[in-house]
Design a protein around this motif. Structure first.
Motif, PDB file in Angstrom:
ATOM      1  N   VAL A   1       1.953   6.008 -12.301  1.00 22.32           N
ATOM      2  CA  VAL A   1       0.612   6.289 -12.820  1.00 22.32           C
ATOM      3  C   VAL A   1      -0.206   5.000 -12.782  1.00 22.32           C
ATOM      4  N   PRO A   2      -1.350   4.979 -12.078  1.00 27.41           N
ATOM      5  CA  PRO A   2      -2.147   3.748 -12.008  1.00 27.41           C
ATOM      6  C   PRO A   2      -2.767   3.402 -13.351  1.00 27.41           C
ATOM      7  N   GLU A   3      -2.856   2.095 -13.617  1.00 30.55           N
ATOM      8  CA  GLU A   3      -3.408   1.633 -14.887  1.00 30.55           C
ATOM      9  C   GLU A   3      -4.537   0.613 -14.704  1.00 30.55           C
ATOM     10  N   LYS A   4      -4.629  -0.003 -13.531  1.00 27.20           N
ATOM     11  CA  LYS A   4      -5.590  -1.080 -13.302  1.00 27.20           C
ATOM     12  C   LYS A   4      -6.804  -0.588 -12.515  1.00 27.20           C
ATOM     13  N   GLU A   5      -7.982  -1.014 -12.963  1.00 25.42           N
ATOM     14  CA  GLU A   5      -9.200  -0.739 -12.225  1.00 25.42           C
ATOM     15  C   GLU A   5      -9.349  -1.739 -11.076  1.00 25.42           C
ATOM     16  N   LEU A   6     -10.098  -1.363 -10.062  1.00 24.54           N
ATOM     17  CA  LEU A   6     -10.490  -2.316  -9.037  1.00 24.54           C
ATOM     18  C   LEU A   6     -11.326  -3.430  -9.670  1.00 24.54           C
TER      19      LEU A   6
ATOM     20  N   GLY B   1     -13.304  -4.670  -3.070  1.00 23.45           N
ATOM     21  CA  GLY B   1     -12.891  -5.373  -4.278  1.00 23.45           C
ATOM     22  C   GLY B   1     -11.998  -6.565  -3.986  1.00 23.45           C
ATOM     23  N   LEU B   2     -11.770  -7.364  -5.004  1.00 21.02           N
ATOM     24  CA  LEU B   2     -10.965  -8.580  -4.866  1.00 21.02           C
ATOM     25  C   LEU B   2      -9.477  -8.258  -4.982  1.00 21.02           C
TER      26      LEU B   2
ATOM     27  N   ASN C   1      -1.843   0.239  -6.229  1.00 21.71           N
ATOM     28  CA  ASN C   1      -1.920   1.338  -7.191  1.00 21.71           C
ATOM     29  C   ASN C   1      -3.033   1.141  -8.224  1.00 21.71           C
ATOM     30  N   TYR C   2      -4.260   1.043  -7.749  1.00 24.84           N
ATOM     31  CA  TYR C   2      -5.422   1.007  -8.628  1.00 24.84           C
ATOM     32  C   TYR C   2      -5.823   2.426  -9.027  1.00 24.84           C
ATOM     33  N   LEU C   3      -6.566   2.491 -10.131  1.00 27.57           N
ATOM     34  CA  LEU C   3      -7.183   3.746 -10.535  1.00 27.57           C
ATOM     35  C   LEU C   3      -8.264   4.145  -9.520  1.00 27.57           C
ATOM     36  N   PRO C   4      -8.545   5.450  -9.348  1.00 23.80           N
ATOM     37  CA  PRO C   4      -7.963   6.535 -10.159  1.00 23.80           C
ATOM     38  C   PRO C   4      -6.693   7.163  -9.578  1.00 23.80           C
ATOM     39  N   SER C   5      -6.502   7.085  -8.230  1.00 20.70           N
ATOM     40  CA  SER C   5      -5.410   7.855  -7.619  1.00 20.70           C
ATOM     41  C   SER C   5      -4.505   7.040  -6.717  1.00 20.70           C
ATOM     42  N   GLY C   6      -4.548   5.699  -6.853  1.00 22.52           N
ATOM     43  CA  GLY C   6      -3.800   4.866  -5.921  1.00 22.52           C
ATOM     44  C   GLY C   6      -4.569   4.728  -4.613  1.00 22.52           C
ATOM     45  N   TRP C   7      -4.677   3.506  -4.105  1.00 24.81           N
ATOM     46  CA  TRP C   7      -5.514   3.220  -2.937  1.00 24.81           C
ATOM     47  C   TRP C   7      -4.692   2.825  -1.723  1.00 24.81           C
ATOM     48  N   ILE C   8      -5.266   3.111  -0.550  1.00 21.73           N
ATOM     49  CA  ILE C   8      -4.747   2.610   0.717  1.00 21.73           C
ATOM     50  C   ILE C   8      -5.896   1.861   1.379  1.00 21.73           C
ATOM     51  N   PHE C   9      -5.682   0.559   1.657  1.00 21.76           N
ATOM     52  CA  PHE C   9      -6.739  -0.288   2.191  1.00 21.76           C
ATOM     53  C   PHE C   9      -6.404  -0.759   3.604  1.00 21.76           C
ATOM     54  N   SER C  10      -7.463  -1.035   4.346  1.00 27.19           N
ATOM     55  CA  SER C  10      -7.290  -1.632   5.672  1.00 27.19           C
ATOM     56  C   SER C  10      -8.583  -2.312   6.089  1.00 27.19           C
ATOM     57  N   GLY C  11      -8.454  -3.333   6.939  1.00 21.74           N
ATOM     58  CA  GLY C  11      -9.613  -3.994   7.498  1.00 21.74           C
ATOM     59  C   GLY C  11     -10.025  -3.420   8.836  1.00 21.74           C
ATOM     60  N   GLU C  12      -9.311  -2.402   9.277  1.00 23.77           N
ATOM     61  CA  GLU C  12      -9.613  -1.735  10.545  1.00 23.77           C
ATOM     62  C   GLU C  12      -9.127  -0.296  10.459  1.00 23.77           C
ATOM     63  N   PRO C  13      -9.552   0.578  11.387  1.00 23.65           N
ATOM     64  CA  PRO C  13      -9.128   1.980  11.314  1.00 23.65           C
ATOM     65  C   PRO C  13      -7.599   2.116  11.261  1.00 23.65           C
ATOM     66  N   PHE C  14      -7.136   3.098  10.496  1.00 26.64           N
ATOM     67  CA  PHE C  14      -5.704   3.362  10.421  1.00 26.64           C
ATOM     68  C   PHE C  14      -5.466   4.868  10.357  1.00 26.64           C
ATOM     69  N   THR C  15      -4.212   5.248  10.475  1.00 31.47           N
ATOM     70  CA  THR C  15      -3.847   6.658  10.522  1.00 31.47           C
ATOM     71  C   THR C  15      -3.057   7.051   9.293  1.00 31.47           C
ATOM     72  N   LEU C  16      -3.468   8.122   8.639  1.00 33.65           N
ATOM     73  CA  LEU C  16      -2.736   8.705   7.518  1.00 33.65           C
ATOM     74  C   LEU C  16      -1.861   9.828   8.069  1.00 33.65           C
ATOM     75  N   GLN C  17      -0.570   9.752   7.824  1.00 36.81           N
ATOM     76  CA  GLN C  17       0.369  10.744   8.342  1.00 36.81           C
ATOM     77  C   GLN C  17       0.964  11.530   7.182  1.00 36.81           C
ATOM     78  N   ALA C  18       0.951  12.862   7.296  1.00 32.62           N
ATOM     79  CA  ALA C  18       1.485  13.729   6.251  1.00 32.62           C
ATOM     80  C   ALA C  18       2.537  14.656   6.850  1.00 32.62           C
ATOM     81  N   ALA C  19       3.608  14.868   6.088  1.00 33.11           N
ATOM     82  CA  ALA C  19       4.662  15.784   6.527  1.00 33.11           C
ATOM     83  C   ALA C  19       5.304  16.430   5.311  1.00 33.11           C
TER      84      ALA C  19
END
Length: 230
Positions: free
Chosen positions: A183-188, A154-155, A18-36
């Motif tokens: 609500v995110p509060e921390k920067e990368l 980022g680290l 939950n980094y600024l600005p909108s919360g992050w999703i990280f991966s080291g390889e391709p991934f799938t975002l699923q919405a419903a």
């Protein structure tokens, strides 16, 4: 009528932080975002993904449906290539024109990109008291500096240890939290730079180890080691 309800975003293979600005999703390889989401009155009309890259380029992927109470769609990241850094805005629209929107940041960093955007250095500041057959010896405290950098995702975590007296680190991802609804509060954090002192009185000996490691937000790990004769 009411707007669509219960927008659920899942991301198999992705790690939320939950980094600024909108919360992050990280991966080291391709991934799938699923919405419903669901709409029991008007029914779901479309699910739209608006993908914006670091350079501001915007790409839209739209899934359209006949009226249905609940529906889902998927988006594979990156859209092309092996790396991505930017935002994904998910829009759910019903047949009455109501809209539900959620935005997240996303980062996909390949091993190749990691190798070109990271740096790790352990620099000895103290000059040796003498050098014998190419081996440095110290009869005083040893001061050294650690410089770590990851310019893409980022680290995520940094750890260090030295002899009997040094031990510590930072877990930036833990500090930010993994719950993206808050609500995110921390920067990368992209860089770690700190100077340390290995005290001679407490670390007298040969081949006293100093170890440093870091993991970036995409999961790639680097490590450094130096041994001092004190």
């Amino acid at each position: 009528t009411k707007p669509p309800e219960g927008l659920e975003l899942t991301y198999p293979g992705g790690t939320p932080v939950n980094y600024l600005p909108s919360g992050w999703i990280f991966s080291g390889e391709p991934f799938t975002l699923q919405a419903a989401a669901g709409d029991e009155t008007a029914g779901i009309r479309e699910i739209r993904f608006v993908v914006t890259g670091e350079d501001g380029t915007e790409t839209v992927r739209t899934h359209t449906f006949t009226p249905v109470q609940r529906k889902g769609a998927e988006l594979s990241l990156p859209l092309e290539g092996s790396d991505f850094k930017g935002t994904v805005r998910t829009e759910i629209c019903d047949w009455a024109g109501n809209r539900l929107v959620q935005e997240r940041n996303a980062g996909v960093e390949s091993q190749k990109r990691h190798e070109t955007t990271m740096a790790a250095q352990l620099e000895t500041v103290t000059r040796p008291s003498r050098t014998v057959d190419g081996v440095d010896y110290y009869n005083t405290d040893v001061v050294f500096r650690v410089n770590l950098r990851d310019e893409f995702s980022g680290l995520r975590e940094v750890s260090y240890s030295g002899g009997r007296t040094l031990s510590g680190g930072r877990d930036y991802a833990k500090e930010a939290g993994s719950g993206l609804e808050a609500v995110p509060e921390k920067e990368l954090t992209y860089e770690f730079s700190q100077q340390f002192t290995l005290e001679a009185a407490a670390n007298h000996g040969n081949a006293v180890p100093v170890r440093v490691s870091f993991t970036d937000n995409a999961g790639h790990t680097e490590s450094l080691e130096e041994r001092y004769h004190i």
